[in-house]
Design a protein around this motif. Structure first.
Motif, PDB file in Angstrom:
ATOM      1  N   GLN A  15       0.817  -1.213   0.000  1.00  9.73           N
ATOM      2  CA  GLN A  15       0.000   0.000   0.000  1.00  9.73           C
ATOM      3  C   GLN A  15       0.854   1.268   0.000  1.00  9.73           C
ATOM      4  N   ASN A  16       2.034   1.200   0.612  1.00  9.05           N
ATOM      5  CA  ASN A  16       2.943   2.346   0.553  1.00  9.05           C
ATOM      6  C   ASN A  16       3.486   2.554  -0.864  1.00  9.05           C
ATOM      7  N   ILE A  18       0.819   4.516  -2.586  1.00  9.39           N
ATOM      8  CA  ILE A  18       0.791   5.902  -2.110  1.00  9.39           C
ATOM      9  C   ILE A  18       1.970   6.691  -2.666  1.00  9.39           C
ATOM     10  N   ILE A  73     -10.277   5.036   7.950  1.00  8.06           N
ATOM     11  CA  ILE A  73      -9.223   4.220   7.330  1.00  8.06           C
ATOM     12  C   ILE A  73      -9.041   2.909   8.099  1.00  8.06           C
ATOM     13  N   SER A  83      -9.842  -0.574   6.322  1.00  8.11           N
ATOM     14  CA  SER A  83      -8.676  -1.434   6.072  1.00  8.11           C
ATOM     15  C   SER A  83      -8.908  -2.844   6.578  1.00  8.11           C
ATOM     16  N   ASN A  95      -6.085  -3.386   3.232  1.00  8.46           N
ATOM     17  CA  ASN A  95      -5.437  -2.069   3.169  1.00  8.46           C
ATOM     18  C   ASN A  95      -5.188  -1.582   1.747  1.00  8.46           C
ATOM     19  N   VAL A 151      -6.567   1.994   0.244  1.00  5.38           N
ATOM     20  CA  VAL A 151      -5.716   3.062  -0.283  1.00  5.38           C
ATOM     21  C   VAL A 151      -6.144   3.447  -1.695  1.00  5.38           C
ATOM     22  N   GLY A 175      -7.373   7.134  -1.486  1.00  3.16           N
ATOM     23  CA  GLY A 175      -6.191   7.962  -1.708  1.00  3.16           C
ATOM     24  C   GLY A 175      -6.456   9.269  -2.423  1.00  3.16           C
ATOM     25  N   TRP A 192      -1.634  12.070   2.699  1.00  6.88           N
ATOM     26  CA  TRP A 192      -1.089  10.830   2.139  1.00  6.88           C
ATOM     27  C   TRP A 192      -0.336  10.037   3.210  1.00  6.88           C
ATOM     28  N   LEU A 225      -2.653   8.417   5.644  1.00  6.48           N
ATOM     29  CA  LEU A 225      -3.226   7.230   5.001  1.00  6.48           C
ATOM     30  C   LEU A 225      -2.247   6.061   5.047  1.00  6.48           C
ATOM     31  N   ALA A 226      -0.968   6.337   4.788  1.00  9.49           N
ATOM     32  CA  ALA A 226       0.049   5.279   4.835  1.00  9.49           C
ATOM     33  C   ALA A 226       0.200   4.729   6.249  1.00  9.49           C
ATOM     34  N   SER A 286      -3.373   2.928   7.537  1.00 10.11           N
ATOM     35  CA  SER A 286      -3.710   1.713   6.792  1.00 10.11           C
ATOM     36  C   SER A 286      -2.719   0.593   7.070  1.00 10.11           C
TER      37      SER A 286
END
Length: 526
Positions: free
Chosen positions: A144-145, A148, A427, A431, A436, A440, A444, A463, A466-467, A470
């Motif tokens: 997920q990162n 992002i 989130i 998730s 997750n 995102v 996102g 952002w 969110l990272a 999640s």
């Protein structure tokens, strides 16, 4: 299917589930085939593929074996061991992805727990939860990162600086929660590790993908035929193990046997040479009287034999030394290329092409068929992402996510504490309900657009929030993240060390840990 891959009515798994969703979006004309292909984000797939290849070569270079040794090196007890697992798991996950770290470190943790006579579940929880928290710090820490980082275009260095303080504090708080919950359990088990054993025995740990290199050591005095002859003589003539003969007498018998055999072979060799020379003289002189031949002494024959042995050992030593240098050189190249990749990412170069370039450099410098290494790449994960991109894009076109976000947006603005708390709660819940990565992909763009209306700095912060949320949300339950399931499955399948980490054991730790770590980390994100 992303959360529960073995649902009773359709147990086809995550990858097939994402492809099924993508296919249904096209069949029911929610999106066209061209729109489905366009929805696939190739830079994300390239970054994911490159990091997986680099991780494969790092494992073949024993990187994770060294990390495993660090877990028990000069350990000061179970609490120190638990804190080490938290720290090493977090750092390795930030650099090599959380899934990879969990795959290769789970068996090390089980071995160390057995060596210290400790219950394994606190340490397995430490490994999985810290891997999730640590992976939040970098764009390459988890899938997920990756999404992002590519969609937000935040440079690697700024991403790292923005979340790193929250990550370290989160790992420390997570370790403190584990110590608080399992303090009595860790105290009640006496450490029975041998005082001389500072690390887990290398032969006691099985690599998941690669077997450690072994080198043969030759201790014989002659060729393989000579070896087999001496072994048979020793077995036939040595005293019975259960007999009355002493150990010293056995050694003397074997020594005399070896000396007699050497002398017999030497004298036999020169005796045959003498007979050959004598026969030549008889044929030359035409039946004249044979000359008396001078036969070298047995001592000279023994010296010649030993010289031959030394020459063979020297030759084998050179071959072993050459092999060792090649192995060290190969490992050094893998580490240097990986370090170069990380430096390039910190410099702000294109993340996808940097990872792919590093992967291909490792393939080329390995100088052999890359198929065995490339077969270890998780292509099912790449296919899962392709299906998920199409499925989420189709779901977005239905208008349902937009309607839900329009309802939540006034309460989830990140310019005040209440808005951040609401956004984090949304989130966190989503998730765990939809996994997750889909969360995102769904939130996102909407979260970033809402924050961009306030300021550019708030967009970046949105952002990163969110990272962070999640990723940490994966610690809530056993099915919250792939890392948890990997640790559970690896622990269950470990040979002679099988342990089942139950859903409820994880949940009673996961709920407080997730809520506390998420709340403490949010104010530290910049």
């Amino acid at each position: 299917m992303a959360v529960f891959p073995a649902v009773p009515f359709l147990p086809i798994g995550r990858t097939a589930g994402s492809l099924l969703g993508a296919m249904l979006m096209v069949i029911f004309q929610v999106i066209t085939p061209d729109q489905a292909y366009a929805a696939i984000d190739l830079p994300i797939l390239g970054l994911l593929f490159g990091t997986m290849v680099v991780s494969v070569y790092l494992e073949s270079a024993d990187m994770f074996k060294y990390l495993g040794r660090m877990l028990s090196w000069k350990s000061r007890g179970p609490k120190d061991l638990l804190c080490r697992i938290c720290l090493i798991s977090a750092i390795s996950s930030a650099l090599f992805t959380n899934d990879t770290s969990c795959v290769v470190l789970t068996e090390f943790v089980l071995k160390i727990a057995r060596q210290h006579n400790l219950p394994p579940h606190p340490f397995l929880l430490a490994l999985a939860s810290s891997a999730n928290i640590g992976s939040s710090a970098t764009p390459i820490g988890n899938p997920q990162n990756l999404v992002i980082a590519v969609q937000s275009k935040i440079p690697f260095g700024k991403f790292l600086i923005g979340i790193l303080p929250a990550m370290f504090v989160g790992v420390a708080v997570n370790a403190l929660i584990l110590l608080t919950m399992y303090w009595k359990l860790l105290n009640s088990h006496k450490d029975e590790e041998d005082a001389t054993a500072e690390v887990v025995a290398e032969e006691d740990v099985t690599s998941h993908r690669f077997s450690p290199a072994t080198m043969s050591h030759f201790t014989s005095l002659n060729s393989q035929e000579w070896n087999s002859r001496l072994e048979s003589m020793s077995l036939q003539n040595s005293p019975n193990v259960n007999g009355n003969g002493s150990h010293a007498e056995t050694l003397r018998n074997r020594t005399s046997l070896v000396e007699n055999e050497i002398n017999r072979v030497s004298s036999g060799t020169f005796e045959s040479a003498r007979i050959t020379n004598e026969s030549k003289e008889v044929s030359t002189d035409g039946g004249s009287q044979r000359r008396e031949e001078t036969v070298p002494s047995r001592g000279i024959g023994s010296v010649i034999t030993l010289v031959n042995v030394l020459l063979r050992q020297l030759s084998r030593g050179k071959e072993s030394l050459s092999s060792e240098w090649k192995r060290v050189l190969r490992k050094s190249c893998v580490y240097l290329i990986t370090l170069g990749m990380l430096v390039s990412l910190l410099m702000g170069l294109n993340m996808s092409w940097t990872a792919i370039t590093a992967a291909l450099a490792l393939v080329v410098l390995d100088f052999k068929d890359a198929r065995p290494s490339l077969e270890k790449v998780s292509y099912s994960l790449l296919i899962f992402f392709c299906g998920m991109f199409i499925t989420v894009d189709g779901f977005n076109k239905t208008g349902i996510p937009s309607a839900l976000w329009e309802f939540m947006e006034p309460y989830a603005e990140i310019d005040h504490v209440g808005g951040i708390a609401v956004l984090a709660a949304v989130i966190l819940v989503l998730s765990n309900l939809a996994s997750n990565v889909p969360t995102v992909l769904l939130l996102g763009g909407r979260v970033a657009a809402s924050a961009a209306a306030i300021s550019a700095a708030d967009e970046k912060k949105a952002w990163l929030i969110l990272a962070w949320v999640s990723t940490v949300a994966g610690n809530l339950s056993l099915v919250g993240s792939a890392a948890n399931l990997i640790v559970c499955e690896q622990a269950h399948r470990a040979p002679h060390l099988g342990y089942t980490l139950s859903f409820w054991n994880h949940l009673k730790f996961g709920v407080p840990s997730t809520l506390i770590v998420t709340a403490i980390g949010l104010p530290l994100i910049r």
